[in-house]
Design a protein around this motif. Structure first.
Motif, PDB file in Angstrom:
ATOM      1  N   MET A 137       0.831  -1.199   0.000  1.00 42.67           N
ATOM      2  CA  MET A 137       0.000   0.000   0.000  1.00 42.67           C
ATOM      3  C   MET A 137       0.869   1.254   0.000  1.00 42.67           C
ATOM      4  SD  MET A 137      -3.168   0.837  -0.204  1.00 42.67           S
ATOM      5  CE  MET A 137      -4.196  -0.479   0.474  1.00 42.67           C
ATOM      6  N   ARG A 138       1.965   1.238   0.763  1.00 44.22           N
ATOM      7  CA  ARG A 138       2.852   2.399   0.762  1.00 44.22           C
ATOM      8  C   ARG A 138       3.508   2.588  -0.604  1.00 44.22           C
ATOM      9  NH1 ARG A 138       4.189   0.384   5.749  1.00 44.22           N
ATOM     10  NH2 ARG A 138       6.201  -0.394   5.025  1.00 44.22           N
ATOM     11  N   GLN A 139       3.792   1.473  -1.288  1.00 41.23           N
ATOM     12  CA  GLN A 139       4.326   1.572  -2.642  1.00 41.23           C
ATOM     13  C   GLN A 139       3.329   2.285  -3.551  1.00 41.23           C
ATOM     14  OE1 GLN A 139       5.052  -2.232  -4.528  1.00 41.23           O
ATOM     15  NE2 GLN A 139       5.046  -1.326  -6.566  1.00 41.23           N
ATOM     16  N   ALA A 140       2.057   1.925  -3.418  1.00 40.23           N
ATOM     17  CA  ALA A 140       1.024   2.566  -4.238  1.00 40.23           C
ATOM     18  C   ALA A 140       0.897   4.045  -3.897  1.00 40.23           C
ATOM     19  CB  ALA A 140      -0.311   1.854  -4.033  1.00 40.23           C
ATOM     20  N   LEU A 141       0.994   4.384  -2.617  1.00 37.24           N
ATOM     21  CA  LEU A 141       0.918   5.784  -2.208  1.00 37.24           C
ATOM     22  C   LEU A 141       2.047   6.596  -2.833  1.00 37.24           C
ATOM     23  CD1 LEU A 141       0.025   5.298   1.557  1.00 37.24           C
ATOM     24  CD2 LEU A 141      -1.359   6.561  -0.084  1.00 37.24           C
ATOM     25  N   ARG A 142       3.227   6.009  -2.895  1.00 39.32           N
ATOM     26  CA  ARG A 142       4.391   6.738  -3.406  1.00 39.32           C
ATOM     27  C   ARG A 142       4.359   6.896  -4.922  1.00 39.32           C
ATOM     28  NH1 ARG A 142       8.169   2.926   0.332  1.00 39.32           N
ATOM     29  NH2 ARG A 142       7.861   4.012   2.319  1.00 39.32           N
ATOM     30  N   ALA A 145      -0.320   4.776  -7.755  1.00 38.41           N
ATOM     31  CA  ALA A 145      -0.883   3.622  -8.455  1.00 38.41           C
ATOM     32  C   ALA A 145      -2.275   3.301  -7.926  1.00 38.41           C
ATOM     33  CB  ALA A 145       0.022   2.405  -8.278  1.00 38.41           C
ATOM     34  N   LYS A 146      -3.117   2.788  -8.812  1.00 37.13           N
ATOM     35  CA  LYS A 146      -4.413   2.284  -8.383  1.00 37.13           C
ATOM     36  C   LYS A 146      -4.215   0.942  -7.675  1.00 37.13           C
ATOM     37  CE  LYS A 146      -7.240   4.345 -12.072  1.00 37.13           C
ATOM     38  NZ  LYS A 146      -8.280   4.063 -13.098  1.00 37.13           N
ATOM     39  N   VAL A 147      -5.143   0.628  -6.779  1.00 31.35           N
ATOM     40  CA  VAL A 147      -5.065  -0.618  -6.018  1.00 31.35           C
ATOM     41  C   VAL A 147      -6.397  -1.352  -6.109  1.00 31.35           C
ATOM     42  CG1 VAL A 147      -4.923  -1.582  -3.681  1.00 31.35           C
ATOM     43  CG2 VAL A 147      -3.290   0.166  -4.412  1.00 31.35           C
ATOM     44  N   ILE A 162     -11.646  -1.027  -6.492  1.00 34.53           N
ATOM     45  CA  ILE A 162     -10.460  -0.386  -7.055  1.00 34.53           C
ATOM     46  C   ILE A 162     -10.428   1.021  -6.480  1.00 34.53           C
ATOM     47  CG2 ILE A 162      -9.342   0.515  -9.122  1.00 34.53           C
ATOM     48  CD1 ILE A 162     -10.397  -1.838 -10.665  1.00 34.53           C
ATOM     49  N   VAL A 163      -9.329   1.354  -5.806  1.00 32.78           N
ATOM     50  CA  VAL A 163      -9.250   2.633  -5.101  1.00 32.78           C
ATOM     51  C   VAL A 163      -7.992   3.384  -5.512  1.00 32.78           C
ATOM     52  CG1 VAL A 163     -10.534   1.726  -3.132  1.00 32.78           C
ATOM     53  CG2 VAL A 163      -8.030   1.639  -3.112  1.00 32.78           C
ATOM     54  N   TRP A 164      -8.040   4.698  -5.258  1.00 35.72           N
ATOM     55  CA  TRP A 164      -6.885   5.558  -5.460  1.00 35.72           C
ATOM     56  C   TRP A 164      -6.385   5.965  -4.069  1.00 35.72           C
ATOM     57  CZ3 TRP A 164      -9.229   9.636  -9.362  1.00 35.72           C
ATOM     58  CH2 TRP A 164      -9.794   8.956 -10.453  1.00 35.72           C
ATOM     59  N   PRO A 165      -5.390   5.290  -3.524  1.00 39.16           N
ATOM     60  CA  PRO A 165      -4.960   5.570  -2.143  1.00 39.16           C
ATOM     61  C   PRO A 165      -4.314   6.944  -2.011  1.00 39.16           C
ATOM     62  CG  PRO A 165      -3.491   3.990  -3.184  1.00 39.16           C
ATOM     63  CD  PRO A 165      -4.615   4.201  -4.142  1.00 39.16           C
ATOM     64  N   LEU A 166      -4.732   7.683  -0.982  1.00 43.74           N
ATOM     65  CA  LEU A 166      -4.242   9.045  -0.777  1.00 43.74           C
ATOM     66  C   LEU A 166      -3.337   9.164   0.440  1.00 43.74           C
ATOM     67  CD1 LEU A 166      -7.519  11.048  -1.512  1.00 43.74           C
ATOM     68  CD2 LEU A 166      -5.673  10.442  -3.077  1.00 43.74           C
ATOM     69  N   VAL A 167      -3.748   8.590   1.562  1.00 46.91           N
ATOM     70  CA  VAL A 167      -2.962   8.722   2.784  1.00 46.91           C
ATOM     71  C   VAL A 167      -3.404   7.658   3.776  1.00 46.91           C
ATOM     72  CG1 VAL A 167      -4.532  10.366   3.900  1.00 46.91           C
ATOM     73  CG2 VAL A 167      -2.107  10.384   4.499  1.00 46.91           C
ATOM     74  N   ILE A 168      -2.473   7.218   4.619  1.00 45.57           N
ATOM     75  CA  ILE A 168      -2.801   6.332   5.733  1.00 45.57           C
ATOM     76  C   ILE A 168      -2.809   7.175   6.997  1.00 45.57           C
ATOM     77  CG2 ILE A 168      -2.030   4.392   7.143  1.00 45.57           C
ATOM     78  CD1 ILE A 168      -0.908   3.118   4.623  1.00 45.57           C
ATOM     79  N   ASP A 202      -0.879  -1.661 -12.476  1.00 48.50           N
ATOM     80  CA  ASP A 202       0.065  -0.882 -13.284  1.00 48.50           C
ATOM     81  C   ASP A 202      -0.478   0.510 -13.593  1.00 48.50           C
ATOM     82  OD1 ASP A 202       1.921  -2.924 -13.359  1.00 48.50           O
ATOM     83  OD2 ASP A 202       1.098  -3.806 -15.192  1.00 48.50           O
ATOM     84  N   ALA A 203      -1.798   0.659 -13.574  1.00 42.91           N
ATOM     85  CA  ALA A 203      -2.424   1.934 -13.925  1.00 42.91           C
ATOM     86  C   ALA A 203      -2.237   2.959 -12.813  1.00 42.91           C
ATOM     87  CB  ALA A 203      -3.906   1.721 -14.199  1.00 42.91           C
ATOM     88  N   ARG A 204      -2.009   4.200 -13.198  1.00 36.86           N
ATOM     89  CA  ARG A 204      -1.935   5.305 -12.249  1.00 36.86           C
ATOM     90  C   ARG A 204      -3.215   6.115 -12.349  1.00 36.86           C
ATOM     91  NH1 ARG A 204       3.381   8.654 -13.216  1.00 36.86           N
ATOM     92  NH2 ARG A 204       2.870   9.441 -11.138  1.00 36.86           N
TER      93      ARG A 204
END
Length: 229
Positions: A137-142, A145-147, A162-168, A202-204
């Motif tokens: 998840m931190r990789q996606a935040l940086r 990336a979509k998750v 399918i989410v767009w992670p913003l912050v934990i 892979d999608a952003r």
């Protein structure tokens, strides 16, 4: 002058030197007699601070990343340790492991009377280590990336999102992922411990993360309540 203050002053002087400094000069800058200075140097060496030399040849510090800890005041070290122990208790395994390393490094430079308190706090925190690993998840935040994730709701229902992670975010005992949810077409909060599986795609997502965060804050202020899942 307390020994802790002398050690900090010695470290600051040595860190500014590119050549050995004479014991007489170091004692004058620190404001301590040479015999006391020699004892302080022995304390630093016992704490594995790479100070080389002696009273005859002068003293030189081999620059090391851990040496910075002795430039912190006791209050600053305690604050750093409190934060690290909190991360041990509530971070995912990767963060918790890193935090335990911070605790160990800082604890080496604490006065003897404070070490048992810190080590006991760290021992209790380890027992509460969560099972969720947030590395992906931190990789996606940086990387923006979509998750794709499988999420278990409070009633036990499982959905695929399918989410767009913003912050934990951390709130008391709960860690929450703030994200834009494509399924709900809106901002949502997901409790990390209820995420059963994730796949970093892979999608952003197309919108800048800072813009989405600003929109989320505006949404929170406008609605006056937290986003539901």
């Amino acid at each position: 002058m307390h020994q802790k203050d002398r050690l900090i002053r010695i470290m600051k002087v040595l860190q500014s030197q590119s050549a050995p400094i004479a014991a007489e000069d170091l004692a004058r800058v620190v404001g301590a007699p040479e015999p006391l200075l020699a004892e302080d140097i022995r304390v630093l060496v016992r704490r594995k601070i790479p100070v080389h030399g002696d009273a005859e040849r002068g003293y030189l510090l081999e620059q090391a990343r851990e040496a910075f800890t002795l430039t912190l005041t006791l209050d600053e070290m305690e604050a750093a340790l409190m934060g690290a122990v909190w991360a041990v208790e509530r971070g995912d395994p990767t963060v918790a492991t890193a935090a335990r390393m911070v605790v160990a490094k800082l604890a080496r430079h604490l006065p003897e009377e404070l070490r048992p308190v810190i080590l006991e706090s760290e021992r209790q925190a380890v027992a509460k280590l969560p099972t969720y690993d947030g590395r992906m998840m931190r990789q996606a935040l940086r990387t923006r990336a979509k998750v794709r994730m499988r999420y278990r709701g409070l009633k036990g229902e499982v959905t695929s999102r399918i989410v767009w992670p913003l912050v934990i975010a951390h709130a008391d005992e709960v860690r929450v992922l703030v994200a834009w949810c494509e399924l709900r077409e809106g901002f949502r909060h997901f409790t990390l411990d209820q995420i059963e599986a994730i796949d970093v795609l892979d999608a952003r997502y197309p919108t800048r993360r800072d813009k989405l965060l600003a929109d989320w804050r505006e949404y929170q202020e406008r609605t006056g309540h937290r986003a539901n899942v």
